[in-house]
Motif scaffolding. Structure first.
Motif, PDB file in Angstrom:
ATOM      1  N   ALA A  25      18.071  19.458  -2.968  1.00  0.00           N
ATOM      2  CA  ALA A  25      16.992  18.832  -2.208  1.00  0.00           C
ATOM      3  C   ALA A  25      16.171  17.935  -3.136  1.00  0.00           C
ATOM      4  CB  ALA A  25      16.104  19.892  -1.576  1.00  0.00           C
ATOM      5  N   GLU A  26      15.913  16.728  -2.673  1.00  0.00           N
ATOM      6  CA  GLU A  26      15.099  15.783  -3.434  1.00  0.00           C
ATOM      7  C   GLU A  26      13.635  16.233  -3.376  1.00  0.00           C
ATOM      8  OE1 GLU A  26      15.869  12.587  -4.823  1.00  0.00           O
ATOM      9  OE2 GLU A  26      17.987  13.073  -4.675  1.00  0.00           O
ATOM     10  N   ALA A  27      12.910  15.975  -4.445  1.00  0.00           N
ATOM     11  CA  ALA A  27      11.482  16.276  -4.436  1.00  0.00           C
ATOM     12  C   ALA A  27      10.788  15.313  -3.475  1.00  0.00           C
ATOM     13  CB  ALA A  27      10.921  16.121  -5.840  1.00  0.00           C
ATOM     14  N   LYS A  28       9.855  15.830  -2.702  1.00  0.00           N
ATOM     15  CA  LYS A  28       9.149  15.003  -1.738  1.00  0.00           C
ATOM     16  C   LYS A  28       8.040  14.241  -2.442  1.00  0.00           C
ATOM     17  CE  LYS A  28      10.240  17.664   2.281  1.00  0.00           C
ATOM     18  NZ  LYS A  28       9.877  18.073   3.590  1.00  0.00           N
ATOM     19  N   PRO A  29       7.862  12.961  -2.090  1.00  0.00           N
ATOM     20  CA  PRO A  29       6.787  12.196  -2.713  1.00  0.00           C
ATOM     21  C   PRO A  29       5.413  12.703  -2.275  1.00  0.00           C
ATOM     22  CG  PRO A  29       8.048  10.829  -1.170  1.00  0.00           C
ATOM     23  CD  PRO A  29       8.673  12.165  -1.188  1.00  0.00           C
ATOM     24  N   ILE A  30       4.481  12.691  -3.201  1.00  0.00           N
ATOM     25  CA  ILE A  30       3.100  13.098  -2.931  1.00  0.00           C
ATOM     26  C   ILE A  30       2.273  11.833  -2.781  1.00  0.00           C
ATOM     27  CG2 ILE A  30       1.089  14.305  -3.863  1.00  0.00           C
ATOM     28  CD1 ILE A  30       3.135  15.968  -5.530  1.00  0.00           C
ATOM     29  N   LEU A  31       1.567  11.698  -1.662  1.00  0.00           N
ATOM     30  CA  LEU A  31       0.713  10.538  -1.418  1.00  0.00           C
ATOM     31  C   LEU A  31      -0.543  10.662  -2.263  1.00  0.00           C
ATOM     32  CD1 LEU A  31       0.218   7.945   0.272  1.00  0.00           C
ATOM     33  CD2 LEU A  31      -0.994   9.410   1.900  1.00  0.00           C
ATOM     34  N   ILE A  32      -0.773   9.676  -3.123  1.00  0.00           N
ATOM     35  CA  ILE A  32      -1.974   9.674  -3.960  1.00  0.00           C
ATOM     36  C   ILE A  32      -3.109   8.982  -3.243  1.00  0.00           C
ATOM     37  CG2 ILE A  32      -2.960   8.810  -6.115  1.00  0.00           C
ATOM     38  CD1 ILE A  32      -0.216   9.312  -7.374  1.00  0.00           C
ATOM     39  N   GLY A  33      -2.835   7.805  -2.666  1.00  0.00           N
ATOM     40  CA  GLY A  33      -3.869   7.072  -1.950  1.00  0.00           C
ATOM     41  C   GLY A  33      -3.276   5.969  -1.109  1.00  0.00           C
ATOM     42  N   LYS A  34      -4.076   5.515  -0.125  1.00  0.00           N
ATOM     43  CA  LYS A  34      -3.605   4.493   0.806  1.00  0.00           C
ATOM     44  C   LYS A  34      -4.798   3.678   1.284  1.00  0.00           C
ATOM     45  CE  LYS A  34      -0.957   4.139   5.082  1.00  0.00           C
ATOM     46  NZ  LYS A  34      -0.179   4.879   6.090  1.00  0.00           N
ATOM     47  N   VAL A  35      -4.616   2.363   1.387  1.00  0.00           N
ATOM     48  CA  VAL A  35      -5.647   1.490   1.958  1.00  0.00           C
ATOM     49  C   VAL A  35      -5.024   0.647   3.059  1.00  0.00           C
ATOM     50  CG1 VAL A  35      -7.115   1.383  -0.093  1.00  0.00           C
ATOM     51  CG2 VAL A  35      -5.295  -0.276   0.176  1.00  0.00           C
ATOM     52  N   GLY A  36      -5.843   0.276   4.025  1.00  0.00           N
ATOM     53  CA  GLY A  36      -5.368  -0.522   5.146  1.00  0.00           C
ATOM     54  C   GLY A  36      -4.923   0.368   6.289  1.00  0.00           C
ATOM     55  N   THR A  37      -4.250  -0.251   7.238  1.00  0.00           N
ATOM     56  CA  THR A  37      -3.688   0.465   8.380  1.00  0.00           C
ATOM     57  C   THR A  37      -2.198   0.178   8.422  1.00  0.00           C
ATOM     58  OG1 THR A  37      -3.973  -1.362   9.924  1.00  0.00           O
ATOM     59  CG2 THR A  37      -5.844   0.138   9.671  1.00  0.00           C
ATOM     60  N   PRO A  38      -1.442   0.898   9.245  1.00  0.00           N
ATOM     61  CA  PRO A  38       0.002   0.626   9.298  1.00  0.00           C
ATOM     62  C   PRO A  38       0.358  -0.798   9.734  1.00  0.00           C
ATOM     63  CG  PRO A  38      -0.465   2.753  10.267  1.00  0.00           C
ATOM     64  CD  PRO A  38      -1.788   2.106   9.989  1.00  0.00           C
ATOM     65  N   THR A  39      -0.548  -1.479  10.418  1.00  0.00           N
ATOM     66  CA  THR A  39      -0.223  -2.831  10.898  1.00  0.00           C
ATOM     67  C   THR A  39      -0.908  -3.944  10.124  1.00  0.00           C
ATOM     68  OG1 THR A  39      -1.998  -2.671  12.533  1.00  0.00           O
ATOM     69  CG2 THR A  39       0.216  -2.032  13.231  1.00  0.00           C
ATOM     70  N   ILE A  40      -1.907  -3.629   9.313  1.00  0.00           N
ATOM     71  CA  ILE A  40      -2.633  -4.685   8.610  1.00  0.00           C
ATOM     72  C   ILE A  40      -2.647  -4.412   7.107  1.00  0.00           C
ATOM     73  CG2 ILE A  40      -4.830  -5.892   8.379  1.00  0.00           C
ATOM     74  CD1 ILE A  40      -5.457  -5.038  11.240  1.00  0.00           C
ATOM     75  N   SER A  41      -1.902  -5.187   6.366  1.00  0.00           N
ATOM     76  CA  SER A  41      -1.943  -5.208   4.904  1.00  0.00           C
ATOM     77  C   SER A  41      -2.099  -3.843   4.253  1.00  0.00           C
ATOM     78  CB  SER A  41      -3.056  -6.134   4.438  1.00  0.00           C
ATOM     79  OG  SER A  41      -2.877  -7.410   4.995  1.00  0.00           O
ATOM     80  N   THR A  42      -1.149  -2.999   4.438  1.00  0.00           N
ATOM     81  CA  THR A  42      -1.185  -1.652   3.879  1.00  0.00           C
ATOM     82  C   THR A  42      -0.695  -1.646   2.440  1.00  0.00           C
ATOM     83  OG1 THR A  42      -0.760  -0.721   6.050  1.00  0.00           O
ATOM     84  CG2 THR A  42      -0.313   0.693   4.190  1.00  0.00           C
ATOM     85  N   MET A  43      -1.289  -0.767   1.645  1.00  0.00           N
ATOM     86  CA  MET A  43      -0.806  -0.503   0.298  1.00  0.00           C
ATOM     87  C   MET A  43      -1.000   0.980   0.049  1.00  0.00           C
ATOM     88  SD  MET A  43      -1.671  -2.444  -3.219  1.00  0.00           S
ATOM     89  CE  MET A  43      -0.707  -2.115  -4.667  1.00  0.00           C
ATOM     90  N   GLU A  44       0.011   1.623  -0.559  1.00  0.00           N
ATOM     91  CA  GLU A  44      -0.100   3.039  -0.858  1.00  0.00           C
ATOM     92  C   GLU A  44       0.584   3.347  -2.172  1.00  0.00           C
ATOM     93  OE1 GLU A  44       1.802   4.818   2.601  1.00  0.00           O
ATOM     94  OE2 GLU A  44       3.617   5.189   1.445  1.00  0.00           O
ATOM     95  N   ILE A  45       0.141   4.452  -2.783  1.00  0.00           N
ATOM     96  CA  ILE A  45       0.742   4.936  -4.023  1.00  0.00           C
ATOM     97  C   ILE A  45       1.254   6.343  -3.766  1.00  0.00           C
ATOM     98  CG2 ILE A  45       0.384   5.504  -6.447  1.00  0.00           C
ATOM     99  CD1 ILE A  45      -1.968   3.580  -6.489  1.00  0.00           C
TER     100      ILE A  45
END
Length: 150
Positions: A25-45
């Motif tokens: 099983a692959e390790a699941k990514p952990i969301l560190i942070g996110k800005v924006g919305t799914p439809t407007i200029s999203t960025m996440e780490i």
């Protein structure tokens, strides 16, 4: 003859079982942070093990929801170092772009100040010279949210 037939049957059974392989099983990514919305200029780490991945909506084509990524390993505090470079640039506003070379890409940080608010935009290009995309302009507050520093 029976031994040959039994040996052939055993070989076929072993060969068939060799085609089935249990994957780890692959390790699941952990969301560190996110800005924006799914439809407007999203960025996440996200972070998976020691691999940090930045996912952003390509601002070169804002009419299309085209998402791109760039990644690097968080070795010797590289992730925090990237944050400090951005934070320092937003405070001191360098006259020229700051270029950060990653294993597969180069990230150019462009800084500007409008109405007394400093912003940064990341322009990502592959090491072969081909352009990947750009992020939207991000303020210090958005960078802090992205890095989960609020």
């Amino acid at each position: 003859m029976k031994k040959l037939l039994s040996l052939s049957f055993l070989f076929i059974v072993l060969a068939t079982n060799a085609q089935i392989k249990v994957a780890k099983a692959e390790a699941k990514p952990i969301l560190i942070g996110k800005v924006g919305t799914p439809t407007i200029s999203t960025m996440e780490i996200t972070k998976t093990g020691d691999l940090v991945t930045f996912k952003y909506q390509n601002n070169n084509k804002p009419q299309i929801a085209e998402f791109k990524t760039f990644s690097f390993k968080d070795i010797d505090g590289a992730f925090e170092g990237f944050y400090e470079v951005i934070k320092d640039g937003l405070t001191n506003l360098p006259k020229e772009d700051i270029k950060i070379e990653l294993p597969n890409e180069t990230v150019s940080l462009q800084f500007t100040k409008a109405m007394n608010i400093a912003s940064v935009k990341m322009k990502i290009s592959y090491n072969n010279g081909e352009e990947s995309g750009t992020t939207v302009w991000l303020t210090q507050k958005q960078i802090d949210k992205l890095y989960n520093k609020l």
